[in-house]
Write a protein that holds these residues in place. Structure first.
Motif, short mmCIF file in Angstrom:
data_model
loop_
_atom_site.label_atom_id
_atom_site.label_comp_id
_atom_site.label_asym_id
_atom_site.label_seq_id
_atom_site.Cartn_x
_atom_site.Cartn_y
_atom_site.Cartn_z
N ILE A 196 -21.00 17.52 -19.04
CA ILE A 196 -21.35 16.36 -19.86
C ILE A 196 -22.29 16.83 -20.95
O ILE A 196 -23.34 17.42 -20.67
CB ILE A 196 -22.04 15.26 -19.02
CG1 ILE A 196 -21.18 14.85 -17.83
CG2 ILE A 196 -22.35 14.04 -19.90
CD1 ILE A 196 -21.87 13.89 -16.88
N GLY A 197 -21.94 16.58 -22.20
CA GLY A 197 -22.83 16.97 -23.29
C GLY A 197 -22.06 17.38 -24.53
O GLY A 197 -20.83 17.43 -24.55
N ARG A 198 -22.81 17.68 -25.57
CA ARG A 198 -22.19 18.10 -26.83
C ARG A 198 -21.64 19.51 -26.70
O ARG A 198 -22.16 20.34 -25.98
CB ARG A 198 -23.22 18.06 -27.96
CG ARG A 198 -23.83 16.69 -28.21
CD ARG A 198 -24.73 16.72 -29.45
NE ARG A 198 -25.48 15.48 -29.56
CZ ARG A 198 -24.97 14.35 -30.01
NH1 ARG A 198 -23.72 14.32 -30.43
NH2 ARG A 198 -25.70 13.26 -30.07
N GLN B 21 -22.31 5.87 -19.97
CA GLN B 21 -23.58 5.57 -20.62
C GLN B 21 -24.14 6.80 -21.34
O GLN B 21 -24.62 6.71 -22.47
CB GLN B 21 -24.60 5.07 -19.59
CG GLN B 21 -25.97 4.72 -20.18
CD GLN B 21 -25.89 3.63 -21.22
OE1 GLN B 21 -25.45 2.51 -20.90
NE2 GLN B 21 -26.29 3.92 -22.45
N LEU B 22 -24.07 7.95 -20.68
CA LEU B 22 -24.57 9.18 -21.30
C LEU B 22 -23.77 9.54 -22.54
O LEU B 22 -24.33 9.94 -23.57
CB LEU B 22 -24.50 10.32 -20.28
CG LEU B 22 -25.42 10.18 -19.06
CD1 LEU B 22 -25.08 11.25 -18.02
CD2 LEU B 22 -26.89 10.28 -19.46
N PHE C 284 -25.67 20.33 -17.12
CA PHE C 284 -24.27 19.98 -17.24
C PHE C 284 -23.61 20.58 -18.49
O PHE C 284 -22.47 20.21 -18.81
CB PHE C 284 -24.11 18.45 -17.25
CG PHE C 284 -24.83 17.76 -16.15
CD1 PHE C 284 -24.51 18.00 -14.83
CD2 PHE C 284 -25.86 16.85 -16.42
CE1 PHE C 284 -25.18 17.38 -13.79
CE2 PHE C 284 -26.54 16.22 -15.40
CZ PHE C 284 -26.20 16.47 -14.08
N ARG C 285 -24.30 21.43 -19.19
CA ARG C 285 -23.76 21.98 -20.44
C ARG C 285 -22.50 22.82 -20.15
O ARG C 285 -22.36 23.42 -19.09
CB ARG C 285 -24.80 22.82 -21.16
CG ARG C 285 -25.21 24.09 -20.43
CD ARG C 285 -26.45 24.72 -21.07
NE ARG C 285 -26.73 26.04 -20.49
CZ ARG C 285 -27.37 26.20 -19.35
NH1 ARG C 285 -27.80 25.16 -18.66
NH2 ARG C 285 -27.60 27.44 -18.91
N LEU D 145 -30.88 11.09 -18.85
CA LEU D 145 -30.92 12.24 -17.94
C LEU D 145 -31.00 13.53 -18.75
O LEU D 145 -30.53 13.60 -19.89
CB LEU D 145 -29.66 12.30 -17.07
CG LEU D 145 -29.45 11.22 -16.01
CD1 LEU D 145 -28.10 11.45 -15.33
CD2 LEU D 145 -30.57 11.23 -14.99
N ASP D 146 -31.59 14.55 -18.15
CA ASP D 146 -31.59 15.88 -18.75
C ASP D 146 -30.19 16.46 -18.56
O ASP D 146 -29.74 16.71 -17.44
CB ASP D 146 -32.63 16.77 -18.06
CG ASP D 146 -32.63 18.19 -18.60
OD1 ASP D 146 -31.99 18.44 -19.64
OD2 ASP D 146 -33.27 19.06 -17.98
#
Length: 206
Positions: free
Chosen positions: A155-157, A183-184, A201-202, A196-197
């Motif tokens: 999860i993330g960019r 939501q994230l 999850f990167r 969340l940090d």
């Protein structure tokens, strides 16, 4: 955002196989069928098929596929009132509207290998032993669980471009974690600070 609100703002659903994802300086494009779609930002949330799209975005992720097997026993309708797991066999028996569904096991077999009949036969034999009144299974199928080596989702960019956002790899907990993941992702799209940090999850954590 509710589906009605999406349509009111001009959004629409397109059904088909997504391929040829390309990240440009001003937009991200992806081809679905014969048409290419462009967007300011794009979320890769294609489950077990996400690795290919992520690679096209420039990211190599260690996503693999845990294949799970299902067998439906129509005569087993009403035998159970809740899901029951027999851990020594590695599957659940769950009451459904159309019968008793026995599903589970884990097989690392990728996306292209055919259904492994040994898996469904093992489930059938175990149900015969554990719950003979369930009768015979009438249908069977296989599903794909998108899983990472550390059992954490991605999860993330994208490290390559902030126009691409990853949201996949939830393993056995896709539906369970859908709400918080949505939501994230919404926060990332809107450039809000997520609750969340997301460092663990990167996509390039390995």
């Amino acid at each position: 955002m509710a589906a009605q609100a999406i349509f009111a703002r001009g959004g629409h659903f397109v059904k088909g196989e997504a391929k040829d994802l390309n990240v440009g300086e001003r937009s991200v494009t992806v081809r679905v069928g014969e048409k290419t779609h462009a967007a300011d930002r794009m979320v890769i949330a294609a489950g077990a098929w996400s690795r290919t799209l992520a690679k096209q975005a420039g990211d190599r992720v260690r996503l693999d596929t845990e294949r799970g097997y299902h067998v439906l026993f129509p005569q087993g309708h009403g035998l159970l009132t809740r899901p029951v797991c027999y851990t020594e066999y590695g599957f659940y028996m769950t009451p459904m509207a159309d019968g008793l569904r026995a599903a589970g096991t884990v097989e690392l077999g990728g996306l292209k290998a055919p259904l492994n009949k040994k898996r469904t036969e093992m489930i059938r034999n175990a149900v015969r032993t554990l719950m003979p009144a369930a009768g015979e299974g009438t249908s069977e199928w296989m599903g794909f669980r998108p899983s990472m080596p550390d059992s954490l989702p991605v999860i993330g960019r994208s490290p390559r471009s902030d126009r691409v956002i990853h949201a996949f790899g939830h393993g056995h907990l896709g539906l369970t974690m859908a709400g918080i993941t949505g939501q994230l992702v919404s926060d990332l799209i809107a450039y809000r600070t997520p609750g969340l940090d997301l460092l663990p999850f990167r996509s390039d954590r390995f």
